[in-house]
Design a protein around this motif. Structure first.
Motif, PDB file in Angstrom:
ATOM      1  N   ASP A 234      43.070  39.501  42.643  1.00 43.42           N
ATOM      2  CA  ASP A 234      42.341  40.473  43.466  1.00 43.42           C
ATOM      3  C   ASP A 234      41.582  39.851  44.628  1.00 43.42           C
ATOM      4  O   ASP A 234      41.106  40.550  45.510  1.00 43.42           O
ATOM      5  CB  ASP A 234      41.329  41.224  42.584  1.00 43.42           C
ATOM      6  CG  ASP A 234      42.030  42.197  41.663  1.00 43.42           C
ATOM      7  OD1 ASP A 234      43.079  42.725  42.060  1.00 43.42           O
ATOM      8  OD2 ASP A 234      41.528  42.408  40.549  1.00 43.42           O
ATOM      9  N   HIS A 271      48.953  43.442  47.580  1.00 40.54           N
ATOM     10  CA  HIS A 271      50.210  43.957  47.025  1.00 40.54           C
ATOM     11  C   HIS A 271      51.433  43.485  47.806  1.00 40.54           C
ATOM     12  O   HIS A 271      52.514  43.342  47.245  1.00 40.54           O
ATOM     13  CB  HIS A 271      50.133  45.486  46.911  1.00 40.54           C
ATOM     14  CG  HIS A 271      49.059  45.876  45.932  1.00 40.54           C
ATOM     15  ND1 HIS A 271      49.264  45.841  44.579  1.00 40.54           N
ATOM     16  CD2 HIS A 271      47.760  46.228  46.117  1.00 40.54           C
ATOM     17  CE1 HIS A 271      48.131  46.176  43.965  1.00 40.54           C
ATOM     18  NE2 HIS A 271      47.209  46.414  44.873  1.00 40.54           N
ATOM     19  N   GLY A 290      49.619  39.153  35.369  1.00 42.56           N
ATOM     20  CA  GLY A 290      48.481  39.192  36.290  1.00 42.56           C
ATOM     21  C   GLY A 290      47.133  39.189  35.598  1.00 42.56           C
ATOM     22  O   GLY A 290      46.961  39.841  34.566  1.00 42.56           O
ATOM     23  N   THR A 292      44.444  40.945  35.899  1.00 41.53           N
ATOM     24  CA  THR A 292      44.189  42.198  36.609  1.00 41.53           C
ATOM     25  C   THR A 292      43.069  42.973  35.928  1.00 41.53           C
ATOM     26  O   THR A 292      43.305  43.681  34.955  1.00 41.53           O
ATOM     27  CB  THR A 292      45.483  43.039  36.630  1.00 41.53           C
ATOM     28  OG1 THR A 292      46.110  42.955  35.348  1.00 41.53           O
ATOM     29  CG2 THR A 292      46.452  42.520  37.665  1.00 41.53           C
ATOM     30  N   TYR A 303      49.484  47.572  40.148  1.00 38.81           N
ATOM     31  CA  TYR A 303      49.981  46.208  39.982  1.00 38.81           C
ATOM     32  C   TYR A 303      51.431  46.166  39.522  1.00 38.81           C
ATOM     33  O   TYR A 303      52.132  45.186  39.753  1.00 38.81           O
ATOM     34  CB  TYR A 303      49.098  45.433  38.999  1.00 38.81           C
ATOM     35  CG  TYR A 303      47.685  45.264  39.505  1.00 38.81           C
ATOM     36  CD1 TYR A 303      47.382  44.273  40.426  1.00 38.81           C
ATOM     37  CD2 TYR A 303      46.677  46.108  39.083  1.00 38.81           C
ATOM     38  CE1 TYR A 303      46.097  44.120  40.904  1.00 38.81           C
ATOM     39  CE2 TYR A 303      45.392  45.973  39.553  1.00 38.81           C
ATOM     40  CZ  TYR A 303      45.098  44.974  40.459  1.00 38.81           C
ATOM     41  OH  TYR A 303      43.831  44.830  40.926  1.00 38.81           O
ATOM     42  N   PRO A 314      51.029  43.145  34.244  1.00 33.82           N
ATOM     43  CA  PRO A 314      49.592  43.121  34.554  1.00 33.82           C
ATOM     44  C   PRO A 314      48.811  43.273  33.252  1.00 33.82           C
ATOM     45  O   PRO A 314      49.111  44.144  32.451  1.00 33.82           O
ATOM     46  CB  PRO A 314      49.408  44.358  35.450  1.00 33.82           C
ATOM     47  CG  PRO A 314      50.540  45.255  35.145  1.00 33.82           C
ATOM     48  CD  PRO A 314      51.679  44.418  34.603  1.00 33.82           C
TER      49      PRO A 314
END
Ligand code: NOJ
Ligand code: CA
Length: 569
Positions: A234, A271, A290, A292, A303, A314
């Protein structure tokens, strides 16, 4: 001639189905098109703390390789190793100074190749940690970048003038405390770091950075890795206008004002990078996992990508935010994740989060609760990522004094923030000194519980947490309904007992989890799901005196117990 071509094409196709990794295809494991990682059990290893082969007190790659049979026997299909690249170890490897090598304290590239080969022999895939947001300040790129305003790598990091004398460019804060900007006197500009000052953020707006980092992934794919866990995804991009973040009421654990990370976290450009990274991964049949963090499950969709073209896995961290054993709370989370549209990825804990044994344990039934939590997340539709030691009931061992803290955030935030040492202690192999992890001095002390909670003891005890994990993972691997079946919740208003079916075609597996400290008798509402079975064949249970069969729909349950059974047709 044409006939020969057709024959050759057929031979090639047959070969590719049998050896999909060699042929640039996804490794499909069944007729419904599931990929290997959807049926796999992942296991996170913190290399410093897993097994020490040379007795310097720090775990290493040879140590991990020596435990490959243990992992296979446990039922692990893939290991994610947190970073073991060369690093000054300010953030214990999350500050990488060379992305294409192994830190000497962990071994050599040859040791890595051996680990990879030994994993392959047992069908265990290796997943590396890709620290993509930042490098170490000791990486050659940053050393060059800071050397002058006109250096080749200047624009590989995020440099800005201050707002005025002694004033950083804006109010952004590091998630590890205080300003996210550090003034570099040599060139009299500030560089940006979302984490420690020794972890300068790479400038992902510079195509040269993107190319170099993508090449890193190719380099490891060519060495045989099956995918990456993407660190801190992120935080890749920042607002080019450097707008100040909104301040919120109150102070955080570092004494800084609370802040909404509006302009430096989760920017949409992330993204685009994930989509491009996925293209490279697809060329190598690799999986992307991920880190996430989301406030609610609906955010996870982003994601996976609109066309399932971003991350295959994710992580859903929402279980880690539930800090009590609560049937309604877990029921709510599972329903949300299960219907989010992508393949769920469940996590109970990791090297940044207090161990699940402490978070859920009530002090009296801790071992039963550890099995209960395993019974929950290892019987759901989706891929679980275990954390080393969870399978033996390892607990946190937080530092008692500031001077013992190793993790810098524990020093910056003491005593409110004690850092993450507690959840990173050495794996408990035996009841010998230092839990059999090392004959030297371990880099972190083992908790006293190693005397009872260790692999050797638990391998001898048929009722141990370890044996429960082994049996559950074995069952999960061979039971079609547990692998692929739909999640069908039962008795949705029960405040204490979480029950559901895993339903695959006409096969139904029943999972019942008593999340209370009281014995309970329940009436399972199978009829409303169109099921008339009067019996369940027991597959696995924590209830000792259980027969092979249970009569339904009534079911009596011991406190914090697990029951898994196949419904008769
Ligand atoms: C997330 C990692 O899990 C954590 O251990 C690390 O400190 C930060 N990212 C920074 O890389
Ligand atoms: Ca060592």
């Amino acid at each position: 001639m044409f006939r020969n071509l057709v024959i050759w094409a057929m031979v090639l196709m047959t070969f590719c189905f049998a050896v999909p990794f060699a042929c640039g295809q996804a490794k499909i494991v069944d007729a419904e098109g599931h990929q290997w990682w959807q049926h796999a059990v992942f296991y996170e290893i913190y290399p410093r703390s897993f097994a020490d082969s040379n007795n310097d007190g720090i775990g290493d790659l040879k140590g991990i390789t020596s435990k490959m049979d243990y992992l296979k026997d446990l039922g692990v299909d893939a290991i994610w190793m947190t970073p073991c690249y060369p690093s000054p170890q300010i953030d214990f490897g999350y500050d990488v100074s060379d992305y294409e090598n192994i830190d000497p304290m962990y071994g050599t590239l040859k040791d890595f190749d051996r680990l990879e080969a030994d994993g392959q022999k047992r069908g265990i895939q290796i997943i590396m940690d890709f620290v993509m947001n930042h490098s170490s300040d000791q990486h050659q790129w940053f050393i060059d970048s800071r050397s002058s305003r006109t250096s080749t790598h200047r624009n590989w990091y995020v440099w800005h003038d201050g707002k005025g004398p002694g004033q950083p460019p804006n109010n952004w804060q590091s998630t590890f405390g205080h300003s996210a900007w550090t003034l570099d006197p040599k060139t009299n500009q500030y560089y940006y770091h979302y984490f420690y000052p020794e972890q300068p953020d790479l400038n992902w707006r510079n195509p040269a950075v993107e190319k170099a980092m993508f090449d890193v992934t190719r380099w490891w794919y060519d060495r045989g890795v099956a995918g990456f866990r993407l660190d801190a995804v992120d935080t890749l991009f920042e607002d080019p206008d450097l707008r100040d973040n909104p301040i919120l009421p109150g102070k955080n654990k570092f004494g800084d004002p609370n802040m909404e990370d509006k302009y430096n976290v989760k920017l949409p450009e992330v993204h685009e990078v994930l989509r491009d990274l996925r293209k490279v991964a697809d060329q190598h049949n690799a999986v992307l996992i991920g880190e996430t963090w989301t406030k609610d499950v609906s955010e996870l969709k982003q994601y996976y990508g609109e066309h399932s073209n971003e991350l295959q896995m994710p992580m859903d961290f929402l279980f880690t935010t539930v800090n009590k054993v609560s049937a309604p709370e877990f029921r709510r989370q599972i329903a949300a994740v299960d219907s989010a549209g992508g393949w769920p990825v469940y996590v109970l804990s990791n090297h940044d989060i207090v161990r699940s044994y402490n978070r859920y344990g009530d002090g009296q039934h801790n071992d039963a609760i550890a099995k209960l939590m395993a019974g929950l997340y290892l019987s759901l539709r989706g891929t679980p990522i275990m954390y080393y030691g969870e399978e033996i009931g390892m607990e946190n061992n937080d530092p008692k004094r500031k001077e013992d803290v190793k993790d810098p955030i524990g020093k910056i935030g003491w005593p409110q923030e004690k850092g993450r040492d507690g959840e990173r202690t050495p794996m408990q192999w035996t009841s010998d000194a230092n839990a059999g992890f090392t004959q030297g001095t371990p880099w972190l002390p083992v908790p006293p519980s190693y005397k009872t909670h260790n692999v050797a003891n638990e391998q001898q005890d048929p009722n141990s947490i370890l044996q429960f994990y082994r049996h559950l993972l074995a069952l999960r691997h061979q039971n079609r309904a547990l692998l692929d079946g739909d999640y069908v919740p039962l008795n949705e208003n029960d405040p204490d007992v979480l029950s559901y079916l895993r339903r695959y075609k006409d096969q139904s597996v029943l999972v019942v989890l008593n999340m209370s400290s009281q014995a309970r008798t329940i009436d399972l509402d199978l009829a409303s799901k169109g099921i008339n079975s009067k019996k369940a064949q027991t597959l696995l249970t924590t209830m000792g005196n259980e027969g092979k069969e249970r009569t339904l729909p009534q079911m009596s349950l011991e406190p914090f117990s697990v029951y898994i059974g196949e419904l008769s047709k």
